[in-house]
Design an enzyme around this catalytic site. Sequence first.
Site, PDB file in Angstrom:
ATOM      1  N   ASN A   9     125.691 124.280  75.929  1.00 13.73           N
ATOM      2  CA  ASN A   9     125.521 125.075  77.045  1.00 13.73           C
ATOM      3  C   ASN A   9     124.395 126.186  76.522  1.00 13.73           C
ATOM      4  OD1 ASN A   9     125.712 126.763  79.148  1.00 13.73           O
ATOM      5  ND2 ASN A   9     127.694 127.660  78.761  1.00 13.73           N
ATOM      6  N   TRP A  10     123.298 126.191  77.181  1.00  9.67           N
ATOM      7  CA  TRP A  10     122.319 127.057  76.708  1.00  9.67           C
ATOM      8  C   TRP A  10     122.347 128.375  77.219  1.00  9.67           C
ATOM      9  CZ3 TRP A  10     117.441 123.115  76.778  1.00  9.67           C
ATOM     10  CH2 TRP A  10     117.710 122.104  75.540  1.00  9.67           C
ATOM     11  N   LYS A  11     123.156 128.329  78.206  1.00  7.99           N
ATOM     12  CA  LYS A  11     123.341 129.679  79.046  1.00  7.99           C
ATOM     13  C   LYS A  11     121.991 129.993  79.674  1.00  7.99           C
ATOM     14  CE  LYS A  11     127.651 130.639  76.446  1.00  7.99           C
ATOM     15  NZ  LYS A  11     128.451 131.609  76.012  1.00  7.99           N
ATOM     16  N   HIS A  99     132.876 127.956  84.409  1.00 10.20           N
ATOM     17  CA  HIS A  99     132.589 128.740  83.079  1.00 10.20           C
ATOM     18  C   HIS A  99     133.487 129.954  83.175  1.00 10.20           C
ATOM     19  CE1 HIS A  99     131.214 130.402  79.376  1.00 10.20           C
ATOM     20  NE2 HIS A  99     130.844 129.345  79.175  1.00 10.20           N
ATOM     21  N   GLU A 101     132.375 132.866  82.089  1.00  9.05           N
ATOM     22  CA  GLU A 101     131.566 133.790  82.426  1.00  9.05           C
ATOM     23  C   GLU A 101     131.041 133.670  83.905  1.00  9.05           C
ATOM     24  OE1 GLU A 101     128.312 132.506  79.788  1.00  9.05           O
ATOM     25  OE2 GLU A 101     129.722 133.331  77.785  1.00  9.05           O
ATOM     26  N   GLU A 171     138.535 126.626  76.872  1.00 12.54           N
ATOM     27  CA  GLU A 171     137.656 127.769  76.275  1.00 12.54           C
ATOM     28  C   GLU A 171     138.593 129.151  76.389  1.00 12.54           C
ATOM     29  OE1 GLU A 171     133.396 126.510  76.068  1.00 12.54           O
ATOM     30  OE2 GLU A 171     133.636 127.500  78.067  1.00 12.54           O
ATOM     31  N   GLY A 177     131.564 133.172  71.817  1.00 16.01           N
ATOM     32  CA  GLY A 177     130.798 134.080  71.428  1.00 16.01           C
ATOM     33  C   GLY A 177     130.938 135.061  70.432  1.00 16.01           C
ATOM     34  N   SER A 213     132.986 129.275  69.884  1.00 12.14           N
ATOM     35  CA  SER A 213     132.576 129.553  68.516  1.00 12.14           C
ATOM     36  C   SER A 213     132.831 128.321  67.736  1.00 12.14           C
ATOM     37  CB  SER A 213     133.396 130.980  67.939  1.00 12.14           C
ATOM     38  OG  SER A 213     133.102 132.018  68.749  1.00 12.14           O
ATOM     39  N   GLY A 234     128.400 126.769  72.772  1.00  7.66           N
ATOM     40  CA  GLY A 234     127.503 127.688  73.410  1.00  7.66           C
ATOM     41  C   GLY A 234     126.221 128.045  72.262  1.00  7.66           C
ATOM     42  N   GLY A 235     126.599 128.862  71.372  1.00  5.32           N
ATOM     43  CA  GLY A 235     125.468 129.782  70.512  1.00  5.32           C
ATOM     44  C   GLY A 235     124.776 128.792  69.639  1.00  5.32           C
TER      45      GLY A 235
END
Length: 258
Positions: A9-11, A99, A101, A171, A177, A213, A234-235
Amino acid sequence: MNRPLVIGNWKMNLDYVEAVHLTQQIGVIVKNKPLEHVDLVVVPPFVDIRSVTSVVESERIAVDVGAQHASVHDAGAHTGEISVSMLQRLNVKWILVGHSERRAMYAMTDEVVAQTLRAVVRQGVHAVLCVGEELDVRRDDGHLDFVTAQLHAALEGLDEKWRPLVTIAYEPVWAIGTGLTATTEQVRDMTEHIRAVAASLSLGEARVLYGGSVNADNAASLISEGRVDGFLVGGASLKADSFLAIGQAAHDCYAGKR
Ligand code: PEP
């Protein structure tokens, strides 16, 4: 173990030039070292999707392309929204639904999550339903009930023919993150719980992913001890080598090499 699925997920990161570059880097690595036991998906921002799918198709890279969100509506006066059918025309095969967010920052209620999930699967696109508790809920030992409620709200009454298109991603919000990965025991307990709830909703075959993470160092133990079917990353998905190291860990676990 189900065949692993690893989703990046490149957000809201990478413009279309950077996205093309990352896709090409992924392509070079997977061509040199194919991950035949893993399904890989990259999930760029909307504006990058066309460029990324062009590279994936022209260079025959073994990844699917996904989207981070979609509207519950199919067309019309919904300024700023993107419909599932528009994404499908771009060859999007997977869409993240709910998600944390989006739930926290864009008022995505359980009801909207349920509607979005139906809008996605009705078009034959895979829905990745994201669930997970905040830290205070876990501290109060309410995490199992919290996730049960999220699963029921999203999946209850889902028509039988759409069920094979559902993947569930656990999640925990406190792990996203933050560098605070859930322990393998926490992941295993929740994964088993999610599988039991999913089975009670006739979705016992759904893949259950973990996100929060994840990195190249913890991926193997999260799969083998946490018993997940893959990851939502993610990251670590913003660099080809760290994303594919996670894919490699999943590949090796599935192939019995660890
Ligand atoms: C995510 O946003 O879904 C996620 C898991 O992020 P990270 O891997 O950076 O924690």
